[in-house]
Scaffold this motif. Structure first.
Motif, PDB file in Angstrom:
ATOM      1  N   ARG A  38       0.833  -1.195   0.000  1.00 29.34           N
ATOM      2  CA  ARG A  38       0.000   0.000   0.000  1.00 29.34           C
ATOM      3  C   ARG A  38       0.870   1.247   0.000  1.00 29.34           C
ATOM      4  O   ARG A  38       2.018   1.218   0.444  1.00 29.34           O
ATOM      5  N   GLN A  39       0.291   2.303  -0.512  1.00 29.32           N
ATOM      6  CA  GLN A  39       0.999   3.577  -0.537  1.00 29.32           C
ATOM      7  C   GLN A  39       0.018   4.710  -0.304  1.00 29.32           C
ATOM      8  O   GLN A  39      -0.964   4.853  -1.050  1.00 29.32           O
ATOM      9  N   ALA A  40       0.292   5.477   0.732  1.00 27.09           N
ATOM     10  CA  ALA A  40      -0.508   6.654   1.033  1.00 27.09           C
ATOM     11  C   ALA A  40       0.195   7.880   0.455  1.00 27.09           C
ATOM     12  O   ALA A  40       1.414   7.868   0.259  1.00 27.09           O
ATOM     13  N   PRO A  41      -0.550   8.943   0.191  1.00 29.54           N
ATOM     14  CA  PRO A  41       0.069  10.158  -0.371  1.00 29.54           C
ATOM     15  C   PRO A  41       1.211  10.656   0.499  1.00 29.54           C
ATOM     16  O   PRO A  41       1.071  10.786   1.715  1.00 29.54           O
ATOM     17  N   GLY A  42       2.350  10.910  -0.131  1.00 36.95           N
ATOM     18  CA  GLY A  42       3.497  11.445   0.586  1.00 36.95           C
ATOM     19  C   GLY A  42       4.282  10.419   1.379  1.00 36.95           C
ATOM     20  O   GLY A  42       5.231  10.781   2.078  1.00 36.95           O
ATOM     21  N   LYS A  43       3.886   9.161   1.282  1.00 34.11           N
ATOM     22  CA  LYS A  43       4.582   8.106   2.030  1.00 34.11           C
ATOM     23  C   LYS A  43       5.165   7.066   1.080  1.00 34.11           C
ATOM     24  O   LYS A  43       4.725   6.932  -0.056  1.00 34.11           O
ATOM     25  N   GLU A  44       6.147   6.319   1.578  1.00 30.30           N
ATOM     26  CA  GLU A  44       6.732   5.249   0.780  1.00 30.30           C
ATOM     27  C   GLU A  44       5.779   4.063   0.727  1.00 30.30           C
ATOM     28  O   GLU A  44       4.943   3.866   1.601  1.00 30.30           O
ATOM     29  N   ARG A  45       5.957   3.269  -0.333  1.00 35.30           N
ATOM     30  CA  ARG A  45       5.144   2.066  -0.453  1.00 35.30           C
ATOM     31  C   ARG A  45       5.517   1.097   0.655  1.00 35.30           C
ATOM     32  O   ARG A  45       6.700   0.885   0.942  1.00 35.30           O
ATOM     33  N   GLU A  46       4.518   0.504   1.264  1.00 39.76           N
ATOM     34  CA  GLU A  46       4.704  -0.418   2.383  1.00 39.76           C
ATOM     35  C   GLU A  46       4.158  -1.790   2.003  1.00 39.76           C
ATOM     36  O   GLU A  46       3.031  -1.903   1.549  1.00 39.76           O
ATOM     37  N   ARG A  47       4.960  -2.817   2.211  1.00 35.69           N
ATOM     38  CA  ARG A  47       4.474  -4.172   1.967  1.00 35.69           C
ATOM     39  C   ARG A  47       3.702  -4.606   3.199  1.00 35.69           C
ATOM     40  O   ARG A  47       4.286  -4.662   4.297  1.00 35.69           O
ATOM     41  N   VAL A  64      -0.334  -4.265  10.555  1.00 41.78           N
ATOM     42  CA  VAL A  64      -1.606  -4.905  10.193  1.00 41.78           C
ATOM     43  C   VAL A  64      -1.776  -6.275  10.836  1.00 41.78           C
ATOM     44  O   VAL A  64      -2.839  -6.887  10.704  1.00 41.78           O
ATOM     45  N   LYS A  65      -0.762  -6.737  11.532  1.00 39.55           N
ATOM     46  CA  LYS A  65      -0.801  -8.082  12.114  1.00 39.55           C
ATOM     47  C   LYS A  65      -1.978  -8.217  13.064  1.00 39.55           C
ATOM     48  O   LYS A  65      -2.234  -7.333  13.897  1.00 39.55           O
ATOM     49  N   MET A  93      -3.644   3.561  -1.339  1.00 40.89           N
ATOM     50  CA  MET A  93      -3.869   2.765  -2.533  1.00 40.89           C
ATOM     51  C   MET A  93      -3.232   1.410  -2.272  1.00 40.89           C
ATOM     52  O   MET A  93      -2.065   1.335  -1.880  1.00 40.89           O
ATOM     53  N   TYR A  94      -4.004   0.359  -2.493  1.00 41.30           N
ATOM     54  CA  TYR A  94      -3.517  -0.991  -2.245  1.00 41.30           C
ATOM     55  C   TYR A  94      -3.218  -1.673  -3.574  1.00 41.30           C
ATOM     56  O   TYR A  94      -4.051  -1.681  -4.487  1.00 41.30           O
TER      57      TYR A  94
END
Length: 118
Positions: A38-47, A64-65, A93-94
């Motif tokens: 996922r990636q939020a505006p202004g943030k890095e993509r996170e697995r 998310v665990k 965004m996922y």
């Protein structure tokens, strides 16, 4: 060439649930490791979650665990992400991704938007 199409995103209030789906096509035999990022505006993509090609091994980000569950139906070529107890910080965004080995993903979908309001 694998094509991935995500669906199931939307707007939900905090504490609610959503189930994302990712339909794969263009493959011959299902042998892919899969992931949701996922990636939020202004943030890095996170697995946020991964699953091995056999489904026998999963990984979840600490954020998310216990709330998210990744699963797959290899016969249908579909990946899922069940998201419960959603928080505003889950808004992003996922993206669905596929690869030949866990940790390396060569194929990506276009994404589906998740918005969680407080």
């Amino acid at each position: 060439q694998v094509q991935l199409v995500e669906s199931g995103g939307g707007s939900v209030q905090a504490g609610g649930s959503l189930r994302l789906s990712c339909a794969a096509s263009g493959y011959t035999n299902w042998r892919y490791s899969m992931a949701w990022s996922r990636q939020a505006p202004g943030k890095e993509r996170e697995r946020v979650a991964t699953v091995s090609s056999t489904g026998g091994s999963t990984y979840y980000a600490d954020s998310v665990k216990g709330r998210f569950t990744i699963s797959q139906d290899s016969a249908k070529g579909t990946l899922y992400l069940q998201m419960n107890s959603l928080k505003p910080e889950d808004s992003a965004m996922y993206y669905c991704a596929a690869g030949y080995c866990t940790g390396t993903y060569s194929f990506w979908g276009q994404g589906t938007q998740v918005t969680v309001s407080s």
